[in-house]
Scaffold this motif. Structure first.
Motif, short mmCIF file in Angstrom:
data_model
loop_
_atom_site.label_atom_id
_atom_site.label_comp_id
_atom_site.label_asym_id
_atom_site.label_seq_id
_atom_site.Cartn_x
_atom_site.Cartn_y
_atom_site.Cartn_z
N GLY A 126 0.84 -1.19 0.00
CA GLY A 126 0.00 0.00 0.00
C GLY A 126 0.88 1.23 0.00
O GLY A 126 2.06 1.18 -0.33
N LYS A 127 0.29 2.36 0.37
CA LYS A 127 1.06 3.60 0.32
C LYS A 127 2.04 3.68 1.48
O LYS A 127 1.81 3.12 2.56
CB LYS A 127 0.13 4.81 0.34
CG LYS A 127 -0.49 5.14 1.69
CD LYS A 127 -1.27 6.44 1.61
CE LYS A 127 -1.77 6.92 2.96
NZ LYS A 127 -2.88 6.15 3.48
N LEU A 128 3.15 4.38 1.25
CA LEU A 128 4.08 4.66 2.33
C LEU A 128 3.48 5.72 3.24
O LEU A 128 2.69 6.57 2.80
CB LEU A 128 5.42 5.15 1.76
CG LEU A 128 6.26 4.08 1.03
CD1 LEU A 128 7.48 4.73 0.40
CD2 LEU A 128 6.67 2.97 1.97
N ASN A 129 3.85 5.69 4.49
CA ASN A 129 3.26 6.61 5.46
C ASN A 129 3.64 8.05 5.17
O ASN A 129 2.83 8.96 5.36
CB ASN A 129 3.70 6.22 6.87
CG ASN A 129 2.96 6.99 7.93
OD1 ASN A 129 1.75 7.06 7.90
ND2 ASN A 129 3.69 7.58 8.86
N GLN A 130 4.86 8.26 4.69
CA GLN A 130 5.30 9.61 4.38
C GLN A 130 4.91 9.98 2.95
O GLN A 130 4.96 9.16 2.04
CB GLN A 130 6.81 9.73 4.53
CG GLN A 130 7.28 9.86 5.97
CD GLN A 130 6.98 11.24 6.53
OE1 GLN A 130 6.60 12.16 5.82
NE2 GLN A 130 7.13 11.38 7.84
N ALA A 276 -6.52 9.82 1.39
CA ALA A 276 -6.02 8.86 0.40
C ALA A 276 -6.02 7.48 1.04
O ALA A 276 -5.09 7.12 1.77
CB ALA A 276 -4.62 9.25 -0.06
N ASN A 277 -7.06 6.71 0.80
CA ASN A 277 -7.23 5.40 1.44
C ASN A 277 -6.96 4.29 0.43
O ASN A 277 -7.80 4.02 -0.44
CB ASN A 277 -8.65 5.26 2.00
CG ASN A 277 -8.93 6.25 3.10
OD1 ASN A 277 -8.23 6.28 4.10
ND2 ASN A 277 -9.95 7.09 2.91
N TYR A 278 -5.80 3.66 0.56
CA TYR A 278 -5.49 2.47 -0.24
C TYR A 278 -6.08 1.25 0.47
O TYR A 278 -6.59 1.35 1.59
CB TYR A 278 -3.99 2.35 -0.44
CG TYR A 278 -3.42 3.42 -1.36
CD1 TYR A 278 -3.19 3.16 -2.71
CD2 TYR A 278 -3.13 4.69 -0.88
CE1 TYR A 278 -2.68 4.14 -3.55
CE2 TYR A 278 -2.62 5.67 -1.72
CZ TYR A 278 -2.40 5.39 -3.05
OH TYR A 278 -1.91 6.37 -3.89
N THR A 279 -6.04 0.09 -0.19
CA THR A 279 -6.72 -1.07 0.38
C THR A 279 -6.23 -1.43 1.79
O THR A 279 -7.06 -1.77 2.64
CB THR A 279 -6.60 -2.29 -0.55
OG1 THR A 279 -5.24 -2.47 -0.95
CG2 THR A 279 -7.47 -2.12 -1.78
N PRO A 280 -4.95 -1.34 2.12
CA PRO A 280 -4.57 -1.61 3.51
C PRO A 280 -5.18 -0.61 4.49
O PRO A 280 -5.50 -0.95 5.62
CB PRO A 280 -3.04 -1.51 3.50
CG PRO A 280 -2.65 -1.79 2.09
CD PRO A 280 -3.74 -1.17 1.27
N ASP A 281 -5.35 0.65 4.05
CA ASP A 281 -5.99 1.64 4.91
C ASP A 281 -7.46 1.29 5.11
O ASP A 281 -8.01 1.47 6.20
CB ASP A 281 -5.89 3.04 4.28
CG ASP A 281 -4.46 3.45 3.99
OD1 ASP A 281 -3.63 3.36 4.91
OD2 ASP A 281 -4.17 3.83 2.85
N ILE A 282 -8.10 0.78 4.06
CA ILE A 282 -9.52 0.44 4.14
C ILE A 282 -9.74 -0.67 5.15
O ILE A 282 -10.64 -0.60 5.99
CB ILE A 282 -10.05 0.05 2.75
CG1 ILE A 282 -10.09 1.28 1.83
CG2 ILE A 282 -11.44 -0.58 2.85
CD1 ILE A 282 -10.48 0.97 0.40
N VAL A 283 -8.93 -1.73 5.10
CA VAL A 283 -9.18 -2.88 5.97
C VAL A 283 -8.64 -2.67 7.38
O VAL A 283 -8.99 -3.42 8.29
CB VAL A 283 -8.60 -4.17 5.38
CG1 VAL A 283 -9.25 -4.48 4.05
CG2 VAL A 283 -7.09 -4.11 5.25
N SER A 284 -7.81 -1.66 7.57
CA SER A 284 -7.28 -1.42 8.92
C SER A 284 -8.25 -0.65 9.79
O SER A 284 -8.04 -0.50 10.99
CB SER A 284 -5.95 -0.66 8.85
OG SER A 284 -6.15 0.65 8.35
N SER A 285 -9.33 -0.16 9.19
CA SER A 285 -10.35 0.55 9.94
C SER A 285 -11.68 -0.15 9.72
O SER A 285 -11.96 -0.63 8.62
CB SER A 285 -10.44 2.01 9.46
OG SER A 285 -11.51 2.68 10.08
#
Length: 603
Positions: A126-130, A276-285
């Motif tokens: 997914g996206k990098l945090n920075q 900016a929500n990539y798939t890892p961001d989506i499933v982490s919430s």
């Protein structure tokens, strides 16, 4: 960089569930010494290796960025080698770096730099945090070929040499030049033939313009990005809408699709979230807030499938829709684009009573000892909570043992819990090995007003607790009634001997108490009666339902309910059995519950 990976590493990078926790760890910033060292800085390293980086050095010089990359600081730079830059120039029909303007080259350099040190150990699927200095996120992942894996950046460039540490940061060498996205969300959707129906909906509702802005026009960086999860034409047609006109005819009831009261406007707004929500961001919430006020899209990871709005209400599963990962994680100039495999919209719901047995947790259900008479389960294992829906103020490992105590029907002290189990928490204000507060995640609650009943078994050393919902958020609510876990039903003014009698219900309810367990006076739809009051002192009064107050749930979602202890001594025991969320106009006394899971409605 190509490398051999063991099974654990491959699992980390392939399985999305493991990657979510990996991403959480990735949020920790590395601690690097900022003092002057003898190490070569970024520009020094590039100049020492002209056979690989002479063209990128030229880019730094022409763009005017060479100076700050020679200064001490904390940077990560993805550096294309000479072959990568030669191929990039050829794609642009250029033969030399100086054929590009300084402004063009400066943007390219900025897109390759992060203002922090990020080693490959922090990479995720997914996206990098920075965010880059250019103002867009970079995606990372892994590609596999012939048993060898390689890190890939933005689905464009492989890392051929990683984690080169220099005096002011980290260098990753890549085999292609990274190019930032230039299309906005609106243009990306419009130019994709898969989305012609949704494009028309965007334009008529006015969202096309709101998704077609330049990042630099938004000073607030927290609002620069949006996420769209949309359906393809084929998915919309499969839902019964042959074209946009059919969709509009069904949804637009006001005649003005730009009205926020119009269902077509709400349909489109429900597909858009901020950030900016990539798939890892989506499933982490557990949910995504949408542009429809107080409406969310719930998320769930099942295996490798990402499901939206697959929810459980009072034991009934509502099927959701799956994210089409093939057409998702599409980076645009101002956000991220995803596709769902099926049509979805806001689900109309009304507030419904939720009777939450807090031992009915998915992690506990997997354990052999769950609801086995006489068995206990520790809620802390390996220094962590075993329940994802539990959190507290103390660091796991320093917490007192929390356990699920499962008892047979009608034990001698009269404590016969719903489903025969209760969770015990040690709470105090003056012992650092105990909790001051604990929180439990509720089941799904439809927005509306509810009376909140804490159902517990009385303990002489029970804590005095303040109850709050969504504490620490913009939706925080502190309920007015303190819950004293040392109180029995006699605190309502009803004598112990009368606590099991139907005639006592009115007085108890008036004073904020109720009996939530069923006695033989209660009969369920199968003709089953509740259990006989225990003969020892007729102790039905120890099974207490206490009104904490009314909560106004603003968003249909799972929420957090917090218990904060207000008095000390060394070790107060809080035994919680159930939490009832009952709409304010509904019957507050029924249903009642049996030790075997039976439900008893009002006779």
């Amino acid at each position: 960089m190509k490398m051999k990976l063991d099974v654990r590493k491959i699992t980390y990078l392939v399985l999305l569930g493991a990657l979510v926790s990996f991403m959480i760890n990735a949020c920790k910033r590395e601690s690097l010494t900022l003092s002057t060292t003898d190490d070569v800085n970024i520009t020094g390293f590039l100049e020492k290796n002209p056979e690989k980086f002479s063209l990128f050095t030229q880019i730094l010089e022409r763009s005017g960025t060479k100076g700050y990359l020679a200064a001490y600081g904390k940077y990560t730079i993805f550096t294309p080698d000479n072959n990568a830059i030669t191929a990039w120039l050829k794609e642009l029909n250029k033969t030399a770096v100086d054929q590009l303007s300084a402004a063009e080259l400066k943007d390219i350099v900025r897109f390759h730099i992060l203002p922090d040190t990020v080693a490959t150990g922090k990479f995720t699927d997914g996206k990098l945090n920075q965010i880059t200095l250019y103002g867009q996120y970079l995606q990372t992942g892994v590609v596999f070929k012939d048993g060898v894996s390689s890190y890939i950046i933005n689905k464009q460039a492989l890392i051929t040499q990683s984690n080169v540490r220099v005096g002011n940061g980290i260098i990753h060498v890549i085999d292609h030049v990274l190019t930032p996205s230039t299309k906005t969300l609106a243009v990306s959707i419009e130019t994709n033939s898969r989305y012609s129906i949704f494009t028309q909906a965007l334009k008529e509702t006015g969202f096309y313009d709101s998704l077609n802005y330049v990042q630099s026009a938004i000073p607030d960086t927290t609002r620069r990005f949006q996420t769209v999860i949309l359906e393809s034409d084929s998915a919309i047609k499969a839902a019964g809408f042959s074209n946009y006109a059919a969709l509009k005819a069904k949804l637009s009831k006001t005649g003005n699709p730009q009205s926020h009261a119009d269902s077509l406007w709400m349909y489109v707004a429900y597909h858009i979230s901020t950030g900016a929500n990539y798939t890892p961001d989506i499933v982490s919430s557990p949910s995504l807030a949408t542009l429809v006020p107080s409406e969310i899209v719930t998320t769930k990871l099942v295996g490798t499938r990402i499901l939206l709005n697959e929810d459980e209400f009072n034991g009934v599963i509502e099927p959701g829709v799956e994210v089409n990962r093939t057409f998702s994680n599409v980076t645009t100039a101002n956000g991220v684009l995803h596709e769902s495999k099926s049509f979805y919209k806001i689900k109309p719901r009304v507030p419904t009573g939720v009777y939450f047995d807090i031992s009915d947790q998915p992690e506990l259900k997997l354990m052999a000892a769950w609801r086995v008479p006489g068995q206990n389960i520790s809620l802390i294992q390996n220094g962590k909570f075993v329940l994802s829906g539990l959190r507290a103020d103390r660091i796991p490992g320093r917490l007192h043992l929390n356990s699920t105590s499962t008892l047979p029907i009608g034990t001698s002290d009269g404590r016969s819990y719903a489903n025969r189990d209760v969770i015990q928490f040690s709470m105090t204000t003056n012992n650092t090995a105990r909790n001051i507060w604990v929180e439990l995640r509720t089941p799904m609650l439809v927005k509306g007003k509810y009376k909140v009943w804490i159902c517990y078994t009385q303990n002489g050393n029970g804590p005095l607790s303040q109850i709050g919902v969504d504490v620490g958020t913009t939706q925080e609510q502190i309920l007015p009634n303190l819950v004293d876990f040392s109180q029995s039903l006699t605190s309502s003014g009803v004598p112990t001997a009368n606590a099991a009698l139907p005639s006592a219900d009115g007085l108890m309810l008036t004073n904020g108490f109720k009996r939530y367990m069923a006695t033989t006076a209660d009969v369920n739809q199968d003709g089953v009666r509740g259990i006989q009051p225990i003969s020892v002192n007729n102790q039905w009064s120890v099974m207490v339902g206490r009104l904490a107050g009314v909560v106004d749930i603003k968003t249909t979602d799972r929420h957090w309910i917090r218990f904060t202890t207000l008095r000390g001594n060394n070790d107060y025991i809080m035994n919680i059995d159930m939490i009832h969320f009952i709409p304010i106009d509904d019957d507050q006394n029924y249903p009642r519950f049996g030790t075997t899971g039976a439900i008893f409605k009002r006779p």
